[in-house]
Design an enzyme around this catalytic site. Structure first.
Site, PDB file in Angstrom:
ATOM      1  N   SER A 152      45.880  53.558  -1.317  1.00 23.43           N
ATOM      2  CA  SER A 152      47.160  53.428  -2.013  1.00 23.43           C
ATOM      3  C   SER A 152      47.715  54.815  -2.349  1.00 23.43           C
ATOM      4  O   SER A 152      47.823  55.662  -1.465  1.00 23.43           O
ATOM      5  CB  SER A 152      46.989  52.561  -3.257  1.00 23.43           C
ATOM      6  OG  SER A 152      48.219  52.154  -3.782  1.00 23.43           O
ATOM      7  N   ARG A 221      53.132  46.103 -15.650  1.00 26.78           N
ATOM      8  CA  ARG A 221      51.854  45.839 -14.988  1.00 26.78           C
ATOM      9  C   ARG A 221      51.865  44.471 -14.312  1.00 26.78           C
ATOM     10  O   ARG A 221      51.316  44.311 -13.217  1.00 26.78           O
ATOM     11  CB  ARG A 221      50.715  45.898 -16.011  1.00 26.78           C
ATOM     12  CG  ARG A 221      49.334  45.633 -15.443  1.00 26.78           C
ATOM     13  CD  ARG A 221      48.971  46.642 -14.364  1.00 26.78           C
ATOM     14  NE  ARG A 221      47.560  46.527 -13.983  1.00 26.78           N
ATOM     15  CZ  ARG A 221      46.985  47.294 -13.070  1.00 26.78           C
ATOM     16  NH1 ARG A 221      47.683  48.224 -12.446  1.00 26.78           N
ATOM     17  NH2 ARG A 221      45.703  47.135 -12.787  1.00 26.78           N
ATOM     18  N   ASP A 315      48.193  42.856   3.265  1.00 27.35           N
ATOM     19  CA  ASP A 315      48.851  43.791   2.346  1.00 27.35           C
ATOM     20  C   ASP A 315      50.347  43.794   2.618  1.00 27.35           C
ATOM     21  O   ASP A 315      50.808  44.221   3.675  1.00 27.35           O
ATOM     22  CB  ASP A 315      48.263  45.185   2.559  1.00 27.35           C
ATOM     23  CG  ASP A 315      48.784  46.214   1.554  1.00 27.35           C
ATOM     24  OD1 ASP A 315      49.674  45.872   0.752  1.00 27.35           O
ATOM     25  OD2 ASP A 315      48.286  47.356   1.580  1.00 27.35           O
ATOM     26  N   HIS A 348      46.794  43.946  -1.070  1.00 28.08           N
ATOM     27  CA  HIS A 348      46.648  45.391  -1.226  1.00 28.08           C
ATOM     28  C   HIS A 348      45.333  45.764  -1.900  1.00 28.08           C
ATOM     29  O   HIS A 348      44.736  46.798  -1.591  1.00 28.08           O
ATOM     30  CB  HIS A 348      47.833  45.928  -2.034  1.00 28.08           C
ATOM     31  CG  HIS A 348      47.843  47.416  -2.173  1.00 28.08           C
ATOM     32  ND1 HIS A 348      47.966  48.261  -1.099  1.00 28.08           N
ATOM     33  CD2 HIS A 348      47.733  48.215  -3.273  1.00 28.08           C
ATOM     34  CE1 HIS A 348      47.951  49.525  -1.517  1.00 28.08           C
ATOM     35  NE2 HIS A 348      47.807  49.508  -2.831  1.00 28.08           N
ATOM     36  N   ASP A 349      44.874  44.951  -2.830  1.00 27.53           N
ATOM     37  CA  ASP A 349      43.641  45.242  -3.567  1.00 27.53           C
ATOM     38  C   ASP A 349      42.382  45.166  -2.710  1.00 27.53           C
ATOM     39  O   ASP A 349      41.293  45.444  -3.208  1.00 27.53           O
ATOM     40  CB  ASP A 349      43.492  44.280  -4.753  1.00 27.53           C
ATOM     41  CG  ASP A 349      44.121  44.835  -6.025  1.00 27.53           C
ATOM     42  OD1 ASP A 349      44.542  46.009  -6.010  1.00 27.53           O
ATOM     43  OD2 ASP A 349      44.183  44.095  -7.019  1.00 27.53           O
TER      44      ASP A 349
END
Length: 491
Positions: A152, A221, A315, A348-349
């Site tokens: 990232s 967040r 992602d 993405h994680d």
């Protein structure tokens, strides 16, 4: 503790010398960098790996802090026997400037006012973060990196390293990243920033010692966290399940499990992160753009490292096509580049969660090492026909145990060691030609390190001159430099 854990680790702090000039032209009078290191730096200082963290990360990448039960954020891949094997590599991770975990940022005290900077802190960029990391390496006495890696925003920093300091990076691992921020990525970051700035408690950034803008930061967040997941992962984990009830209430309370999860993520985040740092770091991400004249190929032309680019199938924040653009640009520049697409539903994680795939892929890439990755380039040599006394003084002055011997035309004709000098003194020899070894075992820059190690073992020697096709010495590789990288064979 987990198998392969580093155990208890501590955070160090380094003050960069002098004022620090940012890309914008603004100057920070003082910069402190929080960092952690793991493993041991070898004698040649050739086994250092810098790992760069993502938006909300910090220097604590592995092991445990005293009194805490949760390990560092990438503990699954950093430690003994893992991808970033601390029995082979010296691993470094630092908190970025603009952050809030020990490095200078908006919550730091401005030495001119003796109050927190707040929103008066100057805007920083990814390049500024990398320049600060370079300053840290200078303090640690590390002249170059065996590898730089990150996912990232960490991948952006790793890419910036290969452009800003192309001669100092051997390998680069870029995971779930991009060569430039797209309008969609900027848009999500702007929504998060707007949520923070719209919170009345933000108070134009001056909230330290007062109520923090927790509602705005939590909302930022929540929005950001949605982009880290994938549609399929949310279906699998939450579906349309209700939280704490068996039917909908036809109101605006928190009803779905996914809603409850996002509220929890937001609330938890406000307890460990600074709202102003969120503003500054997301702005740095927005500004990131390695293209030049609209071309990523031109922007990456200066890079010299060997690259491993990894994307994630699910992602949608940094989709695979952006990783493929990096690969295409590097290929156009005739750089060594390897590409892999991780199959995962985590979104993405995945770079944090797919530890099995990440460990396997990175281990293979890092272990594919050639002599040029670890050799000493600035090699001290001696001329043929020199006296023993002059040779001995050269060894002592340069603190070396091996001196390649060159002809008048600069070609390798022999090698002399400190052991040879000792024997020469005992035998009253005067000239280098009387003691040097003329049958020299050599290696080349592109030879695999394990092959060079086998040569050393077979001939019972501890160093090999590295030569080019014309037999000119371009480096030296020692057994100490490669022992950590190739491992030690069992007897």
């Amino acid at each position: 503790m987990l198998r392969g854990s580093l155990g208890i680790v501590t955070t160090g702090y380094a003050d960069l010398p002098g004022p620090f000039t940012l890309e914008s032209g603004a100057v920070l009078p003082k910069v402190t960098i929080a960092y952690e290191t793991y493993g041991r730096l070898n004698k040649e200082k050739s086994n250092a790996i810098l790992i760069c963290h993502a938006l909300s990360g910090d220097a604590h990448i592995a092991g445990f802090h005293e009194g805490e039960e949760k390990p560092g954020w990438w503990d699954a891949v950093v430690g003994p026997g893992k991808a970033f094997d601390t029995e082979r590599y010296f691993v470094i991770c630092s908190n970025v400037i603009g952050g809030c975990k020990g490095s200078t940022g908006p919550s730091s005290i401005n030495p001119d006012t003796l109050k927190p900077y707040g929103a008066t802190f100057p805007v920083v960029t990814i390049r500024d973060m990398v320049n600060a990391q370079k300053g840290l390496l200078d303090i640690l006495g590390i002249p170059e990196l065996y590898a730089v890696a990150g996912g990232s925003m960490g991948g952006m920093q790793a890419l910036q390293w290969t452009v800003s300091y192309p001669d100092l990076v051997k390998k680069a691992i870029i995971i779930a990243a991009t060569g430039y921020s797209t309008p969609q990525q900027i848009a999500f970051n702007e929504v998060g920033r707007k949520a923070i700035i719209s919170d009345p408690d933000w108070n134009k950034g001056d909230y330290y010692g007062k109520e923090i803008p927790s509602h705005g930061l939590a909302l930022a967040r929540m929005v950001g966290h949605i982009t880290y997941l994938s549609d399929e992962s949310m279906h699998t984990k939450f579906g349309r399940a209700l939280q704490g009830k068996d039917r909908v209430g036809f109101d605006f309370s928190t009803e779905f499990a996914i809603e409850s999860y996002l509220h929890h993520q937001g609330d938890t985040f406000t307890k460990r992160f600074d709202a102003n740092s969120y503003l500054y770091i997301t702005k740095a991400i927005d500004y990131f753009d390695l293209t030049r004249e609209g071309s990523l190929t031109t922007g990456l032309a200066a890079a010299k490292a060997a690259f491993f680019v990894i994307s994630v199938t699910s992602d949608w924040l940094y989709p695979p096509y952006q990783s493929q653009e990096i690969v295409t640009a590097l290929t156009a520049n005739e750089r060594e580049v390897h590409y892999c697409e991780i199959r995962s539903n985590y979104g993405h994680d995945a770079f944090l969660l797919e530890s099995g795939q990440i460990n396997y892929l990175i281990t293979r890439f890092l272990s594919h090492t050639v002599v040029g990755d670890v050799m000493i380039r600035d090699v001290e040599c001696i001329e043929e026909g020199t006296t023993i006394a002059v040779t001995a003084r050269r060894m002592i002055k340069c603190s070396v145990n091996h001196l390649p011997v060159l002809s008048a035309s600069g070609q390798l004709v022999g090698i002399v060691t400190s052991w040879d000098i000792a024997k020469a003194v005992a035998s009253n020899f005067l000239w280098l030609d009387e003691i040097m070894s003329r049958s020299v075992v050599t290696t080349t820059e592109n030879e695999p390190v394990d092959e060079a190690a086998r040569k050393m073992e077979a001939h019972s020697i501890s160093a090999l001159p590295v030569i080019d096709p014309e037999s000119h010495v371009i480096g030296l590789i020692t057994s100490d430099a490669i022992s950590m990288l190739v491992g030690r064979q069992n007897p």
